[in-house]
Enzyme design. Structure first.
Site, PDB file in Angstrom:
ATOM      1  N   LYS A  66      29.924  11.253  24.276  1.00 63.07           N
ATOM      2  CA  LYS A  66      30.291  10.179  23.346  1.00 63.07           C
ATOM      3  C   LYS A  66      29.009   9.554  22.809  1.00 63.07           C
ATOM      4  O   LYS A  66      28.180   9.054  23.565  1.00 63.07           O
ATOM      5  CB  LYS A  66      31.137   9.107  24.037  1.00 63.07           C
ATOM      6  CG  LYS A  66      31.625   8.030  23.059  1.00 63.07           C
ATOM      7  CD  LYS A  66      32.427   6.956  23.758  1.00 63.07           C
ATOM      8  CE  LYS A  66      33.000   5.980  22.731  1.00 63.07           C
ATOM      9  NZ  LYS A  66      31.975   5.370  21.863  1.00 63.07           N
ATOM     10  N   ASP A  68      26.810   6.836  20.409  1.00 57.05           N
ATOM     11  CA  ASP A  68      26.901   5.411  20.080  1.00 57.05           C
ATOM     12  C   ASP A  68      26.148   5.161  18.779  1.00 57.05           C
ATOM     13  O   ASP A  68      24.923   5.016  18.772  1.00 57.05           O
ATOM     14  CB  ASP A  68      26.299   4.577  21.224  1.00 57.05           C
ATOM     15  CG  ASP A  68      26.592   3.093  21.064  1.00 57.05           C
ATOM     16  OD1 ASP A  68      27.416   2.745  20.194  1.00 57.05           O
ATOM     17  OD2 ASP A  68      26.000   2.285  21.796  1.00 57.05           O
ATOM     18  N   GLU A 208      27.019   6.708  27.232  1.00 53.21           N
ATOM     19  CA  GLU A 208      28.132   5.774  27.042  1.00 53.21           C
ATOM     20  C   GLU A 208      29.441   6.317  27.603  1.00 53.21           C
ATOM     21  O   GLU A 208      30.302   5.565  28.041  1.00 53.21           O
ATOM     22  CB  GLU A 208      28.299   5.446  25.560  1.00 53.21           C
ATOM     23  CG  GLU A 208      29.266   4.305  25.330  1.00 53.21           C
ATOM     24  CD  GLU A 208      29.465   3.974  23.872  1.00 53.21           C
ATOM     25  OE1 GLU A 208      30.175   2.987  23.596  1.00 53.21           O
ATOM     26  OE2 GLU A 208      28.930   4.670  23.006  1.00 53.21           O
TER      27      GLU A 208
END
Length: 349
Positions: A66, A68, A208
């Site tokens: 993931k 960011d 993250e």
């Protein structure tokens, strides 16, 4: 017994020694009939990930890191390249390196879905560094440090491929943006591992979280559950409704006062007094002082030396959980979200 990852943890943060690549695309046989072309959508509704507490199980799920940053769609046409935010705003001029790389892609028309990020020294995406490279919230600086982590393909070589399954779209994307590249557009690689194992490794590396995607799903706009996000730490958007003054803190900000949504109303959820540096605090103070109001938009209880503002700014806040009375625990400020990014405010249930 869970299946161990095929690759050691380190390739999560850098190119693997032997990157996975798609088979080379064969040239089209001129003798074959050409399929009719589909009109390119002027703006595609992007697929969004649904938040879950644990990774899903099953062979149909593919996993990625993931990232960011800012969600972008890159449109390549014979007339040029457009880079649109999730809200439909044209940010082509703000990402010149990504735009230049898109022009070099070996295809005449395409729409790539991805995340614009800036990497830190450990190879992790850093939202604060991305904002700084763009001149802060509302800034108009062009970021030459930002790269696009491409993770899906919506339109390819004259054909709308949203109805095809993810595995086929990924195959085409990997042929267009090979794994292990170092250019301004890079492939967000699938990591072949058990979801729980990958989440643990991602969290150990300070990432993250991870994204899970159904390999058999078509590309559908909205949050339909085909994509899931599992976070290592909780991080969400909250409306800034004021700040408490302090002579000892950067920008004179002792603590930001925050609110979440509950139905059609805002609800006070506490404050945050960490995560600022001198620059971010000064930018925050300048933005907030344009929005000062006499009475608070939300009942915050009795606050001394508080300045209240219209709830128009959305702060990205990292936090450790909630208290029994719905206040944030161990909150830390990460940055302001852009209006063009369709910043979402956390909703209490």
């Amino acid at each position: 017994m869970t299946k161990p990852p095929r690759k050691p943890p380190q390739p999560l943060l850098g190119a693997a020694d032997v990157p996975i690549r798609s088979k080379p695309r064969r040239r089209r046989d001129p003798a074959q009939p050409q399929l009719p072309l589909d009109p390119m959508p002027a703006r595609a509704d992007l697929c969004l990930a649904l938040l879950k507490s644990r990774p899903p199980k099953g062979p149909q799920w593919a996993f990625e890191v993931k990232w960011d940053g800012y969600r972008l769609a890159v449109y390549k046409e014979p007339s040029g390249v457009r880079i649109l935010t999730r809200g439909g705003h044209d940010w082509t001029d703000r990402f010149p390196a990504i735009a230049a790389e898109a022009r070099r892609l070996p295809v005449s028309t395409a729409i790539l879905d991805g995340e614009a990020i800036v990497l830190d020294e450990q190879g992790r995406s850093d939202f604060g560094k991305l904002q700084k490279s763009l001149g802060g919230r509302g800034g108009n600086r062009a970021s030459r440090d930002a790269i696009l982590m491409a993770f899906d393909l919506i339109y390819f070589d004259g054909h709308d491929i949203r109805a095809t399954e993810l595995s086929s779209r990924r195959h085409l994307l990997e042929g267009l943006v090979p794994a292990g590249g170092e250019e301004a557009i890079r492939l967000s690689e699938e990591i072949e591992a058990d979801g729980d194992t990958l989440l643990r490794i991602a969290c150990e590396h300070g990432l993250e979280g991870i994204i899970a995607k159904d390999r058999n799903s078509p590309y559908r706009g909205g949050r339909g559950g085909e994509w899931l996000k599992i976070k290592c730490v909780q991080s969400d958007g909250f409306a800034i409704i004021g700040y408490e003054k302090s002579t000892a803190s950067f920008g004179g900000i002792g603590r930001l006062l925050l609110a979440a949504r509950k139905g059609n109303e805002f609800v006070y959820v506490g404050g945050v007094g960490t995560g600022f540096n001198e620059r971010s605090a000064a930018e925050l103070r300048e933005e907030m002082d344009k929005l000062i109001i006499r009475k608070p938009a939300v009942n915050t209880g009795r606050k001394r030396d508080a300045v209240f503002v219209r709830p128009e700014l959305v702060a990205e806040i990292q936090y450790g959980g909630w208290t029994h009375d719905d206040k944030l625990r161990h909150a830390s400020y990460k940055g302001l979200r852009e209006e063009q990014d369709m910043a979402e405010i956390y909703e209490l249930t």
